[in-house]
Motif scaffolding. Structure first.
Motif, short mmCIF file in Angstrom:
data_model
loop_
_atom_site.label_atom_id
_atom_site.label_comp_id
_atom_site.label_asym_id
_atom_site.label_seq_id
_atom_site.Cartn_x
_atom_site.Cartn_y
_atom_site.Cartn_z
N VAL A 22 1.23 -1.35 0.12
CA VAL A 22 -0.22 -0.04 -0.11
C VAL A 22 0.64 1.07 0.08
O VAL A 22 0.69 2.20 -0.41
CB VAL A 22 -1.64 0.13 1.62
N LEU A 26 0.93 4.15 -2.80
CA LEU A 26 0.90 5.34 -2.32
C LEU A 26 1.49 6.93 -2.76
O LEU A 26 2.06 8.14 -1.98
CB LEU A 26 -0.42 5.70 -0.58
N SER A 44 -2.64 7.33 5.53
CA SER A 44 -3.32 7.11 4.11
C SER A 44 -2.99 5.58 4.49
O SER A 44 -3.47 4.52 3.66
CB SER A 44 -2.89 7.95 3.19
N GLU A 48 -6.15 2.35 4.04
CA GLU A 48 -6.50 2.25 2.71
C GLU A 48 -6.48 0.65 3.27
O GLU A 48 -6.79 -0.41 3.11
CB GLU A 48 -5.09 2.34 1.64
N LYS A 51 -9.25 -0.50 4.19
CA LYS A 51 -10.22 -0.49 3.64
C LYS A 51 -10.51 -2.05 2.48
O LYS A 51 -11.13 -3.10 2.30
CB LYS A 51 -9.88 0.66 2.64
N ARG A 52 -8.97 -2.68 2.18
CA ARG A 52 -8.77 -4.18 1.28
C ARG A 52 -8.92 -5.18 2.31
O ARG A 52 -9.65 -5.71 1.47
CB ARG A 52 -7.21 -2.95 1.40
#
Length: 62
Positions: A22, A26, A44, A48, A51-52
């Motif tokens: 990630v 990013l 961030s 993420e 979220k994944r």
């Protein structure tokens, strides 16, 4: 030394791999020392990751 303890110690390698993937996507320069990173950059990556993981879990329960 981190005070965070994984509920499943075997998951640490997988989480580190996900974190690095990630961060690379990013363009956040994670390394052994991350004191120069902003809270926004670290957040961030963490956001993420969550979220994944949620998306993967949801796809498995369907």
């Amino acid at each position: 030394m981190s005070s965070n303890k994984a509920l499943v110690p075997e998951s640490r390698n997988g989480l580190n791999k996900l974190k690095n993937e990630v961060a690379e996507e990013l363009e956040v320069p994670f390394s052994d020392y991350n004191g120069d990173l902003s809270s926004r950059q670290c957040g961030s990556v963490g956001g993420e990751m969550v979220k994944r993981m949620v998306e993967e879990y949801e796809s498995k329960i369907k």
